[in-house]
Design a protein around this motif. Sequence first.
Motif, short mmCIF file in Angstrom:
data_model
loop_
_atom_site.label_atom_id
_atom_site.label_comp_id
_atom_site.label_asym_id
_atom_site.label_seq_id
_atom_site.Cartn_x
_atom_site.Cartn_y
_atom_site.Cartn_z
N ALA A 81 0.82 -1.21 0.00
CA ALA A 81 0.00 0.00 0.00
C ALA A 81 0.86 1.26 0.00
CB ALA A 81 -0.94 0.00 1.20
N ASN A 82 1.88 1.27 0.84
CA ASN A 82 2.74 2.45 0.94
C ASN A 82 3.52 2.69 -0.34
OD1 ASN A 82 3.93 4.60 2.59
ND2 ASN A 82 5.81 3.39 2.50
N THR A 83 4.12 1.63 -0.87
CA THR A 83 4.92 1.74 -2.10
C THR A 83 4.07 2.18 -3.28
OG1 THR A 83 6.50 0.07 -1.36
CG2 THR A 83 6.39 0.50 -3.72
N GLN A 84 2.93 1.52 -3.46
CA GLN A 84 2.14 1.79 -4.65
C GLN A 84 1.39 3.12 -4.55
OE1 GLN A 84 0.25 -1.31 -6.78
NE2 GLN A 84 1.77 -2.84 -6.24
N ALA A 85 1.05 3.54 -3.35
CA ALA A 85 0.43 4.86 -3.19
C ALA A 85 1.43 5.95 -3.57
CB ALA A 85 -0.05 5.06 -1.76
N ASN A 86 2.69 5.78 -3.16
CA ASN A 86 3.72 6.76 -3.50
C ASN A 86 3.99 6.78 -5.00
OD1 ASN A 86 4.15 7.65 -0.88
ND2 ASN A 86 5.71 6.12 -0.45
N GLN A 87 4.07 5.59 -5.61
CA GLN A 87 4.32 5.52 -7.05
C GLN A 87 3.15 6.11 -7.83
OE1 GLN A 87 5.06 1.34 -7.62
NE2 GLN A 87 7.24 1.52 -7.10
N ARG A 88 1.94 5.86 -7.35
CA ARG A 88 0.76 6.42 -8.00
C ARG A 88 0.81 7.95 -7.98
NH1 ARG A 88 -4.58 7.94 -6.63
NH2 ARG A 88 -6.04 7.49 -8.32
N GLY A 89 1.21 8.51 -6.85
CA GLY A 89 1.33 9.95 -6.75
C GLY A 89 2.34 10.51 -7.73
N MET A 90 3.45 9.80 -7.91
CA MET A 90 4.47 10.23 -8.86
C MET A 90 3.91 10.25 -10.28
SD MET A 90 7.77 8.11 -7.43
CE MET A 90 8.77 8.56 -8.85
N MET A 91 3.21 9.19 -10.66
CA MET A 91 2.70 9.10 -12.03
C MET A 91 1.63 10.15 -12.30
SD MET A 91 2.79 4.96 -12.67
CE MET A 91 2.07 4.51 -11.09
N LEU A 92 0.76 10.38 -11.35
CA LEU A 92 -0.25 11.43 -11.53
C LEU A 92 0.41 12.80 -11.57
CD1 LEU A 92 -3.09 10.15 -9.15
CD2 LEU A 92 -2.97 9.97 -11.65
N GLY A 93 1.48 12.97 -10.81
CA GLY A 93 2.23 14.23 -10.84
C GLY A 93 2.87 14.47 -12.19
N TRP A 94 3.40 13.41 -12.81
CA TRP A 94 3.98 13.56 -14.14
C TRP A 94 2.92 14.00 -15.15
CZ3 TRP A 94 6.74 8.22 -13.64
CH2 TRP A 94 7.94 8.39 -12.92
N LEU A 95 1.74 13.41 -15.07
CA LEU A 95 0.68 13.81 -15.99
C LEU A 95 0.35 15.29 -15.83
CD1 LEU A 95 -1.61 10.65 -15.67
CD2 LEU A 95 -0.39 11.38 -17.73
N ASP A 96 0.34 15.76 -14.59
CA ASP A 96 0.11 17.19 -14.35
C ASP A 96 1.21 18.03 -15.00
OD1 ASP A 96 -2.31 17.33 -13.02
OD2 ASP A 96 -1.43 17.12 -11.03
N LEU A 97 2.46 17.64 -14.80
CA LEU A 97 3.57 18.39 -15.36
C LEU A 97 3.55 18.38 -16.88
CD1 LEU A 97 6.48 17.30 -12.96
CD2 LEU A 97 5.39 19.55 -13.09
N TRP A 98 3.08 17.28 -17.44
CA TRP A 98 3.00 17.19 -18.89
C TRP A 98 1.77 17.91 -19.46
CZ3 TRP A 98 3.73 11.20 -18.50
CH2 TRP A 98 5.07 10.91 -18.19
#
Length: 211
Positions: A81-98
């Motif tokens: 849960a901890n690992t995948q929640a953090n990774q999910r946040g990173m990927m959604l953040g990239w979409l925002d930046l893009w």
Amino acid sequence: MTRTHWAAITAVVLALLFAGAATVTSAQRDEPRASGPAHDSADAGFARDMALHHQQAVEMSFIVRDRTSDEDVRRLAYDIANTQANQRGMMLGWLDLWGLPKIAADQEPMAWMGMAGHGGSGPKDGAVMPGMATRTQMAQLRKASGKQAEILYLQLMTAHHKGGVHMAQGCVERCAPGVERQLAQGMVDAQESEILLMADMLRKRGAKPAA
């Protein structure tokens, strides 16, 4: 310095970092992103699809933590849960930046891998991507308890990881070189290791991965 002073300094540094990130993101939203990935690219597709895939893994992990007292399963569930929640946040953040939407209504899941519609079969009982648990399976997990919940979680998460590894490998092969491809390779390595761990945990409970 005291612990309180260090905590105060850390809070200020984090605040400055978040403020800087927000400023950069805001500025990027007002400027064209000629260097960013396209809406239908493998990079964007992977970020969207894996974020959704991870969301269910986090949900399953929180469910089982409330359905068993077994420390090994609860520890594994917390780590996932901890690992995948953090990774999910990173990927959604990239979409925002893009400057790209987090949901692409005009694209089917895994179309970037040439697997739109699960090869033509379409979603099954809410499982929009291979490896994802169905609505029925999620309901079963919520009702199970003790050893039954442990076995069901380990079986569902094993299948979930196998689907995740396949998708992450697709990004390793198709995404542009950089941090996203590196993250995808890290997912492959970590989830393959966890699949072996879960197989051992299932054996100890007199069970095996679901076919």
